[in-house]
Structure formats: structure tokens, C-alpha cells
Design a protein around this motif. Structure first.
Motif, PDB file in Angstrom:
ATOM      1  N   PHE A   1       0.908  -1.349  -0.015  1.00 11.07           N
ATOM      2  CA  PHE A   1      -0.054  -0.071  -0.080  1.00 11.07           C
ATOM      3  C   PHE A   1       0.809   1.511  -0.163  1.00 11.07           C
ATOM      4  CE2 PHE A   1      -2.062   3.480   2.365  1.00 11.07           C
ATOM      5  CZ  PHE A   1      -3.113   3.597   1.441  1.00 11.07           C
ATOM      6  N   LEU A   2       1.955   1.222   0.907  1.00 17.50           N
ATOM      7  CA  LEU A   2       2.801   2.436   0.792  1.00 17.50           C
ATOM      8  C   LEU A   2       3.525   2.552  -0.434  1.00 17.50           C
ATOM      9  CD1 LEU A   2       4.123   2.238   4.556  1.00 17.50           C
ATOM     10  CD2 LEU A   2       2.408   3.900   3.714  1.00 17.50           C
ATOM     11  N   PHE A   3       3.993   1.597  -0.909  1.00 19.52           N
ATOM     12  CA  PHE A   3       4.796   1.647  -2.347  1.00 19.52           C
ATOM     13  C   PHE A   3       3.750   2.235  -3.331  1.00 19.52           C
ATOM     14  CE2 PHE A   3       5.967  -0.222  -6.237  1.00 19.52           C
ATOM     15  CZ  PHE A   3       7.106   0.175  -6.427  1.00 19.52           C
ATOM     16  N   ALA A   4       2.435   1.868  -3.356  1.00 19.72           N
ATOM     17  CA  ALA A   4       1.471   2.590  -4.506  1.00 19.72           C
ATOM     18  C   ALA A   4       1.266   3.820  -3.965  1.00 19.72           C
ATOM     19  CB  ALA A   4       0.338   1.407  -4.431  1.00 19.72           C
ATOM     20  N   ALA A   5       1.258   4.213  -2.927  1.00 20.41           N
ATOM     21  CA  ALA A   5       0.622   5.515  -2.475  1.00 20.41           C
ATOM     22  C   ALA A   5       1.995   6.657  -2.796  1.00 20.41           C
ATOM     23  CB  ALA A   5       0.677   5.618  -0.919  1.00 20.41           C
ATOM     24  N   VAL A   6       3.023   6.120  -2.618  1.00 20.51           N
ATOM     25  CA  VAL A   6       4.402   7.040  -3.089  1.00 20.51           C
ATOM     26  C   VAL A   6       4.390   6.827  -4.632  1.00 20.51           C
ATOM     27  CG1 VAL A   6       6.898   7.094  -3.116  1.00 20.51           C
ATOM     28  CG2 VAL A   6       5.713   6.567  -1.095  1.00 20.51           C
ATOM     29  N   TRP A   7       3.939   5.785  -5.369  1.00 18.36           N
ATOM     30  CA  TRP A   7       4.203   5.729  -6.763  1.00 18.36           C
ATOM     31  C   TRP A   7       3.148   6.892  -7.306  1.00 18.36           C
ATOM     32  CZ3 TRP A   7       3.628   0.542  -9.830  1.00 18.36           C
ATOM     33  CH2 TRP A   7       4.036   0.672 -11.193  1.00 18.36           C
ATOM     34  N   ILE A   8       1.910   6.789  -6.672  1.00 22.02           N
ATOM     35  CA  ILE A   8       0.873   7.650  -7.275  1.00 22.02           C
ATOM     36  C   ILE A   8       1.098   9.056  -7.022  1.00 22.02           C
ATOM     37  CG2 ILE A   8      -1.571   8.252  -6.823  1.00 22.02           C
ATOM     38  CD1 ILE A   8      -2.102   5.175  -6.330  1.00 22.02           C
ATOM     39  N   SER A   9       1.700   9.498  -5.609  1.00 20.24           N
ATOM     40  CA  SER A   9       1.923  10.816  -5.327  1.00 20.24           C
ATOM     41  C   SER A   9       3.096  11.541  -5.937  1.00 20.24           C
ATOM     42  CB  SER A   9       1.970  10.881  -3.800  1.00 20.24           C
ATOM     43  OG  SER A   9       2.901  10.266  -3.000  1.00 20.24           O
ATOM     44  N   ARG A  10       4.177  10.412  -5.938  1.00 25.86           N
ATOM     45  CA  ARG A  10       5.558  10.959  -6.629  1.00 25.86           C
ATOM     46  C   ARG A  10       5.641  10.332  -7.909  1.00 25.86           C
ATOM     47  NH1 ARG A  10       8.055  14.971  -3.756  1.00 25.86           N
ATOM     48  NH2 ARG A  10       7.421  14.557  -1.387  1.00 25.86           N
ATOM     49  N   ASP A  11       6.587   9.441  -8.064  1.00 26.64           N
ATOM     50  CA  ASP A  11       7.004   8.792  -9.376  1.00 26.64           C
ATOM     51  C   ASP A  11       7.414   7.329  -8.806  1.00 26.64           C
ATOM     52  OD1 ASP A  11       9.348   9.166  -8.728  1.00 26.64           O
ATOM     53  OD2 ASP A  11       9.862  10.211 -10.433  1.00 26.64           O
ATOM     54  N   PHE A  12       7.777   6.717  -9.821  1.00 20.09           N
ATOM     55  CA  PHE A  12       8.174   5.247  -9.548  1.00 20.09           C
ATOM     56  C   PHE A  12       9.725   5.455  -8.930  1.00 20.09           C
ATOM     57  CE2 PHE A  12      10.095   1.109 -11.021  1.00 20.09           C
ATOM     58  CZ  PHE A  12       9.226   0.370 -10.485  1.00 20.09           C
ATOM     59  N   GLY A  13      10.442   6.056  -9.246  1.00 20.30           N
ATOM     60  CA  GLY A  13      11.941   6.135  -8.723  1.00 20.30           C
ATOM     61  C   GLY A  13      11.892   6.662  -7.362  1.00 20.30           C
ATOM     62  N   ASP A  14      10.819   7.546  -7.027  1.00 22.54           N
ATOM     63  CA  ASP A  14      10.906   7.855  -5.613  1.00 22.54           C
ATOM     64  C   ASP A  14      10.392   6.424  -4.794  1.00 22.54           C
ATOM     65  OD1 ASP A  14      11.693  10.350  -6.080  1.00 22.54           O
ATOM     66  OD2 ASP A  14       9.891  11.232  -5.980  1.00 22.54           O
ATOM     67  N   ALA A  15       9.522   6.015  -5.364  1.00 21.50           N
ATOM     68  CA  ALA A  15       8.749   4.509  -4.777  1.00 21.50           C
ATOM     69  C   ALA A  15       9.985   3.589  -4.333  1.00 21.50           C
ATOM     70  CB  ALA A  15       7.657   4.172  -5.426  1.00 21.50           C
ATOM     71  N   LEU A  16      10.843   3.547  -5.526  1.00 21.13           N
ATOM     72  CA  LEU A  16      11.986   2.439  -5.264  1.00 21.13           C
ATOM     73  C   LEU A  16      12.930   2.850  -4.096  1.00 21.13           C
ATOM     74  CD1 LEU A  16      12.663   1.487  -9.157  1.00 21.13           C
ATOM     75  CD2 LEU A  16      11.511   0.228  -7.079  1.00 21.13           C
ATOM     76  N   LEU A  17      13.194   3.997  -4.165  1.00 23.37           N
ATOM     77  CA  LEU A  17      14.340   4.612  -3.283  1.00 23.37           C
ATOM     78  C   LEU A  17      13.305   4.318  -1.798  1.00 23.37           C
ATOM     79  CD1 LEU A  17      15.288   8.171  -4.546  1.00 23.37           C
ATOM     80  CD2 LEU A  17      16.662   5.849  -4.320  1.00 23.37           C
ATOM     81  N   CYS A  18      12.138   4.536  -1.790  1.00 22.16           N
ATOM     82  CA  CYS A  18      11.424   4.342  -0.457  1.00 22.16           C
ATOM     83  C   CYS A  18      11.956   2.742   0.056  1.00 22.16           C
ATOM     84  CB  CYS A  18      10.142   4.716  -0.421  1.00 22.16           C
ATOM     85  SG  CYS A  18       9.874   6.460  -0.318  1.00 22.16           S
ATOM     86  N   LEU A  19      11.572   1.804  -0.864  1.00 20.21           N
ATOM     87  CA  LEU A  19      11.964   0.379  -0.709  1.00 20.21           C
ATOM     88  C   LEU A  19      13.230   0.147  -0.302  1.00 20.21           C
ATOM     89  CD1 LEU A  19       9.717  -1.242  -3.488  1.00 20.21           C
ATOM     90  CD2 LEU A  19       9.085  -1.160  -1.003  1.00 20.21           C
ATOM     91  N   LEU A  20      14.106   0.944  -0.963  1.00 21.96           N
ATOM     92  CA  LEU A  20      15.534   0.499  -0.764  1.00 21.96           C
ATOM     93  C   LEU A  20      15.973   0.980   0.550  1.00 21.96           C
ATOM     94  CD1 LEU A  20      17.259   1.376  -4.167  1.00 21.96           C
ATOM     95  CD2 LEU A  20      17.184  -0.827  -3.075  1.00 21.96           C
ATOM     96  N   GLY A  21      15.503   2.275   1.310  1.00 20.51           N
ATOM     97  CA  GLY A  21      15.815   2.561   2.336  1.00 20.51           C
ATOM     98  C   GLY A  21      15.136   1.880   3.323  1.00 20.51           C
ATOM     99  N   ALA A  22      13.716   1.318   3.051  1.00 23.34           N
ATOM    100  CA  ALA A  22      13.416   0.211   4.355  1.00 23.34           C
ATOM    101  C   ALA A  22      14.020  -0.852   4.217  1.00 23.34           C
ATOM    102  CB  ALA A  22      11.922   0.264   3.884  1.00 23.34           C
ATOM    103  N   ALA A  23      14.669  -1.428   3.026  1.00 26.96           N
ATOM    104  CA  ALA A  23      15.389  -2.579   3.141  1.00 26.96           C
ATOM    105  C   ALA A  23      16.939  -2.322   3.932  1.00 26.96           C
ATOM    106  CB  ALA A  23      15.695  -3.124   1.763  1.00 26.96           C
ATOM    107  N   ALA A  24      17.239  -1.490   3.499  1.00 29.09           N
ATOM    108  CA  ALA A  24      18.713  -0.888   4.304  1.00 29.09           C
ATOM    109  C   ALA A  24      18.281  -0.792   5.891  1.00 29.09           C
ATOM    110  CB  ALA A  24      19.100   0.142   3.850  1.00 29.09           C
ATOM    111  N   PHE A  25      17.352  -0.104   6.257  1.00 31.11           N
ATOM    112  CA  PHE A  25      17.027  -0.055   7.837  1.00 31.11           C
ATOM    113  C   PHE A  25      16.670  -1.476   8.447  1.00 31.11           C
ATOM    114  CE2 PHE A  25      17.620   4.337   7.064  1.00 31.11           C
ATOM    115  CZ  PHE A  25      17.746   4.964   8.294  1.00 31.11           C
ATOM    116  N   TYR A  26      16.112  -2.136   7.520  1.00 30.07           N
ATOM    117  CA  TYR A  26      15.630  -3.511   8.247  1.00 30.07           C
ATOM    118  C   TYR A  26      17.038  -4.288   8.258  1.00 30.07           C
ATOM    119  CZ  TYR A  26      13.649  -8.302   8.362  1.00 30.07           C
ATOM    120  OH  TYR A  26      13.491  -9.525   8.719  1.00 30.07           O
ATOM    121  N   ALA A  27      17.837  -4.401   7.134  1.00 26.52           N
ATOM    122  CA  ALA A  27      19.012  -5.071   7.462  1.00 26.52           C
ATOM    123  C   ALA A  27      19.800  -4.469   8.568  1.00 26.52           C
ATOM    124  CB  ALA A  27      19.835  -4.956   6.315  1.00 26.52           C
TER     125      ALA A  27
END
Length: 77
Positions: free
Chosen positions: A12-38
Motif C-alpha cells: 500500500f505504501l509503495f503504491a501511495a508513493v508511486w501515485i503521489s510521486r513517481d516510480f523512482g521515488d517509490a523504489l528509493l523508499c523500498l531501498l531505504g526500508a530494506a537498508a534499515f531492516y538489514a
């Protein structure tokens, strides 16, 4: 929350960022989340860097010693 609920929230959050921004910003959000999870997994001891390196290199996991070859020997008294 269960793993499925977290996955749904992440989707849901990925889709919300994608809709409000663009696909690149949504991917950056996912990468940031993965980095903090790791980082959190490493800090709590759930993640070992040696295991990650072995997986990335494609090294085989340690196996049991090879079975002895030939026929089994019998003890004679």
C-alpha cells in the motif's frame, strides 16, 4: 501484525508513493526500508555478514563430512 499484514502495508505504501510521486521515488523508499531492516537485523544479531557474503558469492553451505568409501569393516574378536 502478521507477515502478510506487513507485506500488504508495504504494498500500500509503495503504491501511495508511486501515485503521489513517481516510480523512482517509490523504489528509493523500498531501498531505504530494506537498508534499515538489514541494519536492525544486524544490530540484534539476526544477520551475520559472513553468511550474507557466502550467499552472494554462491558458496555452498558447510556440509557433513563425506561418508566412508568401501565396505564397512567388521570387528573380529
Amino acid at each position: 501484525m502478521t507477515t502478510k499484514q506487513y507485506a500488504a502495508l508495504l504494498g500500500f505504501l509503495f503504491a501511495a508513493v508511486w501515485i503521489s510521486r513517481d516510480f523512482g521515488d517509490a523504489l528509493l523508499c523500498l531501498l531505504g526500508a530494506a537498508a534499515f531492516y538489514a541494519f536492525a537485523a544486524f544490530a540484534t544479531g539476526e544477520l551475520e555478514l559472513g553468511e550474507v557474503q557466502d550467499r552472494l558469492r554462491g558458496a555452498a553451505p558447510p556440509s557433513s563430512p563425506p561418508a566412508p568409501s568401501g565396505s564397512p569393516r567388521r570387528r573380529v574378536r
